[in-house]
Scaffold this motif. Structure first.
Motif, PDB file in Angstrom:
ATOM      1  N   ALA A   1      13.899   5.219  -6.657  1.00  0.00           N
ATOM      2  CA  ALA A   1      13.439   3.965  -7.245  1.00  0.00           C
ATOM      3  C   ALA A   1      12.873   4.168  -8.645  1.00  0.00           C
ATOM      4  CB  ALA A   1      12.391   3.331  -6.331  1.00  0.00           C
ATOM      5  N   GLN A   2      12.202   5.275  -8.846  1.00  0.00           N
ATOM      6  CA  GLN A   2      11.521   5.510 -10.117  1.00  0.00           C
ATOM      7  C   GLN A   2      12.483   5.630 -11.292  1.00  0.00           C
ATOM      8  OE1 GLN A   2      11.089   7.092  -7.267  1.00  0.00           O
ATOM      9  NE2 GLN A   2       8.974   6.673  -6.695  1.00  0.00           N
ATOM     10  N   ALA A   3      13.760   5.864 -11.020  1.00  0.00           N
ATOM     11  CA  ALA A   3      14.741   6.042 -12.087  1.00  0.00           C
ATOM     12  C   ALA A   3      15.235   4.729 -12.670  1.00  0.00           C
ATOM     13  CB  ALA A   3      15.922   6.851 -11.571  1.00  0.00           C
ATOM     14  N   TYR A   4      14.903   3.624 -12.053  1.00  0.00           N
ATOM     15  CA  TYR A   4      15.406   2.337 -12.508  1.00  0.00           C
ATOM     16  C   TYR A   4      14.439   1.689 -13.490  1.00  0.00           C
ATOM     17  CZ  TYR A   4      19.253   2.787  -9.327  1.00  0.00           C
ATOM     18  OH  TYR A   4      20.397   3.242  -8.715  1.00  0.00           O
ATOM     19  N   ASP A   5      15.005   1.119 -14.544  1.00  0.00           N
ATOM     20  CA  ASP A   5      14.194   0.649 -15.660  1.00  0.00           C
ATOM     21  C   ASP A   5      13.868  -0.838 -15.610  1.00  0.00           C
ATOM     22  OD1 ASP A   5      16.095   2.836 -17.763  1.00  0.00           O
ATOM     23  OD2 ASP A   5      14.096   3.155 -16.921  1.00  0.00           O
TER      24      ASP A   5
ATOM     25  N   GLY B   1       0.781  -1.219   0.000  1.00  0.00           N
ATOM     26  CA  GLY B   1       0.000   0.000   0.000  1.00  0.00           C
ATOM     27  C   GLY B   1       0.817   1.275   0.000  1.00  0.00           C
ATOM     28  N   ARG B   2       2.127   1.126  -0.012  1.00  0.00           N
ATOM     29  CA  ARG B   2       2.990   2.299   0.001  1.00  0.00           C
ATOM     30  C   ARG B   2       3.880   2.323  -1.233  1.00  0.00           C
ATOM     31  NH1 ARG B   2       5.125   2.796   6.289  1.00  0.00           N
ATOM     32  NH2 ARG B   2       3.081   2.504   7.304  1.00  0.00           N
ATOM     33  N   GLU B   3       4.529   3.460  -1.454  1.00  0.00           N
ATOM     34  CA  GLU B   3       5.426   3.593  -2.597  1.00  0.00           C
ATOM     35  C   GLU B   3       6.711   2.789  -2.376  1.00  0.00           C
ATOM     36  OE1 GLU B   3       4.311   8.082  -4.209  1.00  0.00           O
ATOM     37  OE2 GLU B   3       6.255   7.672  -3.280  1.00  0.00           O
ATOM     38  N   ARG B   4       7.335   2.457  -3.478  1.00  0.00           N
ATOM     39  CA  ARG B   4       8.636   1.804  -3.412  1.00  0.00           C
ATOM     40  C   ARG B   4       9.684   2.804  -2.943  1.00  0.00           C
ATOM     41  NH1 ARG B   4       8.907  -2.117  -8.795  1.00  0.00           N
ATOM     42  NH2 ARG B   4       7.168  -3.472  -8.168  1.00  0.00           N
TER      43      ARG B   4
END
Length: 121
Positions: free
Chosen positions: A105-109, A40-43
């Protein structure tokens, strides 16, 4: 492809070592990271390591307890987790990004399927 292993149930204060085996690309050209997610939470990125292994980054809550390392000869990245607490309970993901070590985390593909870590009090 990224495949994590090493998760499980451990008592508070204990240790676990996560492994992530990579295949399908030149591993030494990728920065790697460990990211955790509570339901339920962001990475949240907890640790990252540069492609050559010379530079690392740790999220504040794990500094001094977690150690990220890599073995470019065997295409594997590790996360040694010591002095675990119930707050470390989460799904842990291995992630890769071409060349640049990023701190979010969002920068990883590229992502593995995750391995569950549960810490009892």
């Amino acid at each position: 492809q990224l495949v994590e292993s090493g998760g499980g149930l451990v008592q508070g204060g204990g240790s676990l070592r996560l492994s992530c085996a990579a295949s399908g690309a030149t591993f030494s050209r990728y920065a790697m990271a460990w990211v955790r997610q509570i339901a339920g939470r962001e990475r949240v990125l907890v640790a990252a390591i540069s492609a050559d292994g010379r530079n690392t980054f740790y999220e504040d809550s794990v500094k001094g307890r977690f150690t990220i390392s890599r073995d470019n000869a065997n295409d594997t990245v590790y996360l040694q987790m010591n002095n675990l607490s119930p707050e470390d309970t989460a799904e842990y993901y291995c992630a890769a990004n071409y060349w640049s070590m990023m701190r979010t985390a969002q920068a990883y593909d590229y992502w593995g399927q995750g391995t569950q870590v549960a810490v009892s009090s």
